[in-house]
Write an enzyme that holds these catalytic residues in place. Structure first.
Site, PDB file in Angstrom:
ATOM      1  N   GLU A   1       0.829  -1.199   0.000  1.00 48.65           N
ATOM      2  CA  GLU A   1       0.000   0.000   0.000  1.00 48.65           C
ATOM      3  C   GLU A   1       0.861   1.246   0.000  1.00 48.65           C
ATOM      4  O   GLU A   1       1.964   1.240   0.512  1.00 48.65           O
ATOM      5  CB  GLU A   1      -0.837   0.038   1.286  1.00 48.65           C
ATOM      6  CG  GLU A   1      -1.681  -1.191   1.463  1.00 48.65           C
ATOM      7  CD  GLU A   1      -2.387  -1.206   2.801  1.00 48.65           C
ATOM      8  OE1 GLU A   1      -2.461  -0.161   3.462  1.00 48.65           O
ATOM      9  OE2 GLU A   1      -2.860  -2.280   3.164  1.00 48.65           O
TER      10      GLU A   1
ATOM     11  N   CYS B   1      -1.503   1.907   7.929  1.00 50.42           N
ATOM     12  CA  CYS B   1      -0.795   0.765   8.484  1.00 50.42           C
ATOM     13  C   CYS B   1      -1.227  -0.613   7.983  1.00 50.42           C
ATOM     14  O   CYS B   1      -1.561  -1.491   8.770  1.00 50.42           O
ATOM     15  CB  CYS B   1      -0.907   0.777  10.003  1.00 50.42           C
ATOM     16  SG  CYS B   1      -0.830   2.407  10.711  1.00 50.42           S
TER      17      CYS B   1
ATOM     18  N   CYS C   1       3.175   8.665   1.329  1.00 53.07           N
ATOM     19  CA  CYS C   1       3.625   7.715   2.349  1.00 53.07           C
ATOM     20  C   CYS C   1       3.971   6.405   1.638  1.00 53.07           C
ATOM     21  O   CYS C   1       3.121   5.821   0.971  1.00 53.07           O
ATOM     22  CB  CYS C   1       2.510   7.518   3.375  1.00 53.07           C
ATOM     23  SG  CYS C   1       2.896   6.274   4.619  1.00 53.07           S
TER      24      CYS C   1
ATOM     25  N   CYS D   1       5.218  -5.463  15.802  1.00 54.84           N
ATOM     26  CA  CYS D   1       4.541  -4.575  16.764  1.00 54.84           C
ATOM     27  C   CYS D   1       3.092  -5.060  16.928  1.00 54.84           C
ATOM     28  O   CYS D   1       2.388  -5.277  15.935  1.00 54.84           O
ATOM     29  CB  CYS D   1       4.574  -3.135  16.273  1.00 54.84           C
ATOM     30  SG  CYS D   1       6.260  -2.532  16.064  1.00 54.84           S
TER      31      CYS D   1
ATOM     32  N   CYS E   1      -0.035  -3.310  15.143  1.00 52.42           N
ATOM     33  CA  CYS E   1       0.122  -2.870  13.745  1.00 52.42           C
ATOM     34  C   CYS E   1      -0.332  -3.951  12.778  1.00 52.42           C
ATOM     35  O   CYS E   1       0.002  -5.128  12.944  1.00 52.42           O
ATOM     36  CB  CYS E   1       1.586  -2.514  13.494  1.00 52.42           C
ATOM     37  SG  CYS E   1       1.944  -2.065  11.781  1.00 52.42           S
TER      38      CYS E   1
ATOM     39  N   CYS F   1       6.100  -6.987   7.263  1.00 52.45           N
ATOM     40  CA  CYS F   1       7.097  -6.442   8.187  1.00 52.45           C
ATOM     41  C   CYS F   1       7.470  -7.521   9.196  1.00 52.45           C
ATOM     42  O   CYS F   1       6.625  -8.313   9.597  1.00 52.45           O
ATOM     43  CB  CYS F   1       6.514  -5.231   8.920  1.00 52.45           C
ATOM     44  SG  CYS F   1       7.725  -4.399   9.989  1.00 52.45           S
TER      45      CYS F   1
HETATM   46  N1  SAH Z   1       8.403   0.364  10.679  1.00 48.43           N
HETATM   47  C1  SAH Z   1       8.343   1.786  10.830  1.00 48.43           C
HETATM   48  C2  SAH Z   1       7.154   2.412  10.084  1.00 48.43           C
HETATM   49  C3  SAH Z   1       5.860   2.020  10.692  1.00 48.43           C
HETATM   50  S1  SAH Z   1       4.392   2.905  10.307  1.00 48.43           S
HETATM   51  C4  SAH Z   1       8.284   2.145  12.292  1.00 48.43           C
HETATM   52  O1  SAH Z   1       8.180   1.244  13.128  1.00 48.43           O
HETATM   53  O2  SAH Z   1       8.353   3.323  12.612  1.00 48.43           O
HETATM   54  C5  SAH Z   1       4.517   4.472  11.047  1.00 48.43           C
HETATM   55  C6  SAH Z   1       3.985   4.604  12.475  1.00 48.43           C
HETATM   56  O3  SAH Z   1       2.643   4.133  12.633  1.00 48.43           O
HETATM   57  C7  SAH Z   1       4.834   3.833  13.487  1.00 48.43           C
HETATM   58  O4  SAH Z   1       5.102   4.661  14.576  1.00 48.43           O
HETATM   59  C8  SAH Z   1       3.904   2.706  13.863  1.00 48.43           C
HETATM   60  O5  SAH Z   1       4.241   2.167  15.126  1.00 48.43           O
HETATM   61  C9  SAH Z   1       2.555   3.388  13.843  1.00 48.43           C
HETATM   62  N2  SAH Z   1       1.414   2.478  13.817  1.00 48.43           N
HETATM   63  C10 SAH Z   1       1.369   1.198  13.374  1.00 48.43           C
HETATM   64  N3  SAH Z   1       0.141   0.677  13.547  1.00 48.43           N
HETATM   65  C11 SAH Z   1      -0.622   1.643  14.115  1.00 48.43           C
HETATM   66  C12 SAH Z   1      -1.996   1.717  14.531  1.00 48.43           C
HETATM   67  N4  SAH Z   1      -2.820   0.693  14.395  1.00 48.43           N
HETATM   68  N5  SAH Z   1      -2.433   2.882  15.052  1.00 48.43           N
HETATM   69  C13 SAH Z   1      -1.602   3.946  15.164  1.00 48.43           C
HETATM   70  N6  SAH Z   1      -0.312   3.938  14.794  1.00 48.43           N
HETATM   71  C14 SAH Z   1       0.184   2.803  14.270  1.00 48.43           C
END
Ligand code: SAH
Length: 342
Positions: free
Chosen positions: A90, A334, A104, A115, A118, A111
């Site tokens: 995406e 995300c 973006c 996390c 996510c 990934c």
């Molecule tokens: N791998 C990278 C990019 C991730 S996406 C990283 O870890 O930073 C960018 C941001 O969105 C990150 O801070 C991630 O933790 C956050 N994120 C992921 N899922 C989310 C969700 N469901 N709600 C809010 N933020 C989220």
């Protein structure tokens, strides 16, 4: 076949030289996909016919196909793209009141960081994207802009961990920032990482002034390791040492992202400890109220809680912004669109 955009300008010049062709053709060739997304080799009207045929025999220009395009009434648009091999990624175009037009980008299919809140990592990582695939996302999104709009910012916050695919990312960003590329200043490019100290140092070594954002999400290792499993092998102290170093070497203030998960990391004590942890560091805290993911057990804190968290940090002397949420209705966050279409 190789993605044309995987070749650096000098590599394309070398390919031309091998065929006895002049090096200036490299710039001519590369100008086309940047200015006319969707163009094929045959449409490159300032190139000799024979060269267009040779290019078409050796390279592919657009290697992804569009599976879906969604638009939200706040101006956010999202593309679901199928990459070679059939996997899907995406990317998103965001528009704001100030006239910023931000893309973006994803750097991996899935990934590996895991996390827990996510959507991107729920099925692990399939592979790294190539430089060409990363750049192609930006070019496809750019082509959605209307006449008076100009692409102004890039955030590497899509699927994947950017610092786990740094060589391809840096190669793509070279074209993003080059005058003959998208001409976006490095200061308007943000790379968001889960916090890989080695990668942060490599990024500083690259000598380019990208904006660095680190997904902290917790004020201590016990909690962070629960919600960001990659932390178990790293630890907050090593991350902060790397970000201090990043600031010292680039002069760029680092952003710390903090997803607020109700009842998990959003209490007063968390805010106080976060303020203590980051006090004195030239940084910005970016609070992101959790964006619900189907099937996951987390909840978004209510707005009062978010405000209080922000105020506690500010009282502790920190600069804080709460990220305005965009495109929720089109699953623009995300890895969610990919899942809803799986
Ligand atoms: N791998 C990278 C990019 C991730 S996406 C990283 O870890 O930073 C960018 C941001 O969105 C990150 O801070 C991630 O933790 C956050 N994120 C992921 N899922 C989310 C969700 N469901 N709600 C809010 N933020 C989220």
């Amino acid at each position: 076949m190789q993605h044309l955009l995987n070749l650096k300008p000098e590599e394309l010049a070398a390919w031309l030289a091998e065929r006895g062709l002049p090096g200036y053709r490299a710039a001519q060739i590369r100008r086309w996909p940047i200015q006319s997304p969707g163009i094929d080799f045959d449409g490159m009207s300032d190139l000799p016919k024979a060269l267009r045929i040779q290019l078409a025999e050796s390279f592919q220009l657009w290697t992804m196909s569009q599976v879906a395009r969604q638009q939200s009434d706040d101006g956010t648009e999202k593309l679901l793209l199928e990459v070679a091999g059939g996997d899907r990624i995406e990317c998103v175009l965001l528009r704001d009141q100030r006239g910023h037009r931000t893309v973006c980008l994803s750097t991996q299919v899935g990934c590996a960081m895991g996390c827990v809140f996510c959507a991107s990592g729920l099925d692990g990582v399939r592979r790294n994207l190539t430089a060409g695939e990363i750049l192609e996302q930006a070019l496809r999104l750019k082509s959605l802009l209307a006449g008076g709009e100009r692409l102004s910012h890039v955030v590497v916050m899509g699927m994947g961990e950017p610092l786990a695919n740094l060589p391809a990312l840096l190669a793509a960003l070279e074209t993003v920032t080059a005058g003959e590329g998208l001409a976006i200043s490095a200061r308007r490019v943000t790379i968001s990482t889960v916090g890989l100290p080695k990668g942060i140092r490599q990024l500083a070594d690259s000598g380019v002034q990208y904006h660095l954002a680190v997904s902290l999400h917790a004020p201590d290792d016990a909690l962070r390791s629960q919600i960001v499993p990659a932390n178990r092998n790293v630890g907050i102290a090593a991350i902060l040492a790397a970000t201090d170093d990043y600031f010292a070497r680039t002069g760029r203030r680092v952003t710390f992202e903090y997803v607020l998960l109700a009842g998990v990391n959003d209490r007063q004590e968390h805010a106080l400890r976060l303020a203590a942890l980051l006090k004195g560091r030239p940084s910005l805290i970016n609070l992101i109220p959790y964006n619900p993911v189907a099937g996951l057990p987390f909840q978004t804190p209510d707005p009062g809680r978010v405000r209080q968290f922000q105020e506690t940090l500010e009282a502790g002397g920190l600069a804080v912004k709460t990220r305005y949420r965009k495109g929720n209705r089109i699953d623009a966050a995300c890895g969610q669109l990919r899942r809803s279409r799986a």
